[in-house]
Design an enzyme around this catalytic site. Sequence first.
Site, short mmCIF file in Angstrom:
data_model
loop_
_atom_site.label_atom_id
_atom_site.label_comp_id
_atom_site.label_asym_id
_atom_site.label_seq_id
_atom_site.Cartn_x
_atom_site.Cartn_y
_atom_site.Cartn_z
N SER A 16 0.84 -1.20 0.00
CA SER A 16 0.00 0.00 0.00
C SER A 16 0.87 1.25 0.00
O SER A 16 2.10 1.18 0.18
CB SER A 16 -0.93 0.02 1.22
OG SER A 16 -0.17 0.06 2.42
N LEU A 18 3.17 4.42 -0.23
CA LEU A 18 4.41 4.74 -0.92
C LEU A 18 5.06 3.51 -1.52
O LEU A 18 5.60 3.55 -2.63
CB LEU A 18 5.39 5.41 0.05
CG LEU A 18 4.89 6.66 0.79
CD1 LEU A 18 5.98 7.20 1.71
CD2 LEU A 18 4.43 7.73 -0.19
N ASP A 37 5.38 -7.59 2.91
CA ASP A 37 4.36 -6.90 3.71
C ASP A 37 3.67 -7.92 4.61
O ASP A 37 3.77 -9.13 4.38
CB ASP A 37 3.34 -6.22 2.80
CG ASP A 37 2.74 -4.96 3.41
OD1 ASP A 37 2.05 -5.09 4.45
OD2 ASP A 37 2.96 -3.87 2.87
N VAL A 59 9.21 -7.20 9.50
CA VAL A 59 10.59 -6.69 9.50
C VAL A 59 11.24 -6.68 10.89
O VAL A 59 12.44 -6.45 11.00
CB VAL A 59 10.67 -5.27 8.89
CG1 VAL A 59 10.22 -5.29 7.43
CG2 VAL A 59 9.88 -4.26 9.71
N SER A 153 11.33 10.48 7.33
CA SER A 153 10.18 11.38 7.43
C SER A 153 10.71 12.76 7.76
O SER A 153 11.78 12.90 8.37
CB SER A 153 9.23 10.90 8.53
OG SER A 153 8.29 11.93 8.86
N TYR A 166 8.60 8.23 17.08
CA TYR A 166 8.59 8.26 15.62
C TYR A 166 9.78 9.07 15.09
O TYR A 166 10.49 8.64 14.19
CB TYR A 166 7.27 8.85 15.14
CG TYR A 166 7.09 8.83 13.64
CD1 TYR A 166 6.92 7.63 12.95
CD2 TYR A 166 7.08 10.02 12.91
CE1 TYR A 166 6.76 7.61 11.58
CE2 TYR A 166 6.91 10.01 11.54
CZ TYR A 166 6.75 8.81 10.88
OH TYR A 166 6.59 8.79 9.51
N PHE A 199 1.82 12.83 3.00
CA PHE A 199 1.40 12.17 1.76
C PHE A 199 0.02 11.55 1.90
O PHE A 199 -0.39 11.15 2.99
CB PHE A 199 2.42 11.11 1.35
CG PHE A 199 3.56 11.65 0.54
CD1 PHE A 199 3.67 11.36 -0.81
CD2 PHE A 199 4.50 12.49 1.11
CE1 PHE A 199 4.69 11.88 -1.58
CE2 PHE A 199 5.54 13.02 0.36
CZ PHE A 199 5.64 12.71 -1.00
N THR A 201 -1.72 8.76 1.81
CA THR A 201 -1.57 7.32 1.93
C THR A 201 -2.70 6.76 2.79
O THR A 201 -3.47 7.53 3.38
CB THR A 201 -0.22 6.97 2.59
OG1 THR A 201 -0.22 7.47 3.93
CG2 THR A 201 0.95 7.59 1.81
#
Length: 260
Positions: A16, A18, A37, A59, A153, A166, A199, A201
Amino acid sequence: MKLDSTVSAVVTGGASGLGAATARALAAKGVKVAIFDLQEEKGKAIAEELGGVFCECNVTDDASVDAAFAKARAAIGQERILVNCAGTGNAIKTASRSKEDGSIRHFPLDAFNWIIQINLVGTFRCIAKSAAGMMTLDPMADGERGAIVNTASVAAEDGQIGQAAYSASKGGVVGMTLPVARDLASENIRVNTILPGIFDTPLLGAAPQNVRDALAASVLNPKRLGNPDEYATLALCMIENGYFNGEDVRLDGGIRMAPR
């Protein structure tokens, strides 16, 4: 690097947003693509659309990443391209006071570590394992063995209230870009990082329209949310341009994030 059917790529978070846009852009050049994913239904659909392969991948887990790379390489060959788009976020203040009863709490460390493990350690895990695979390949005609693009980011530089975890995770991705590029330079593997702004998304897909409008208005120019295809365009530029290496590039319409 010339992109064609002789080249394979892995895109993490490719089901999904980017990642999906980048996978489609690579496939449009003829590149064979593996989608890493946890979203099986979406990932399989995109892989089928592109004639690639879906590999379920967490991951944060060594065995899961190893299995995904093994499946991808068996299906489309050793990748020369890795694009890391897998990631997530949360919003929790470092310490805060309840408006209801005045009680004080701090950022739960397991929640902080969860973000670091996905965004930073997960990115590095995929880089290290992919680079080791790229090193087994003969150089291409242009001398390159591979190219890696990471996703950070603008929060790495303009972190907002509640974004300590983050911002730390994305700042870590920025901070490791140059040393990893230096580590891999003798093997002719390049490494770059994109710092996206706001973005359009799935992360924002559920937001009310007034929130989306306010976010778009905060962008300097153009006053809109970024299109994932614009991220994909920059990712492909970093891959195709052989002089692009060790760089961290903001893609944000000139936005500078306010504290909140």
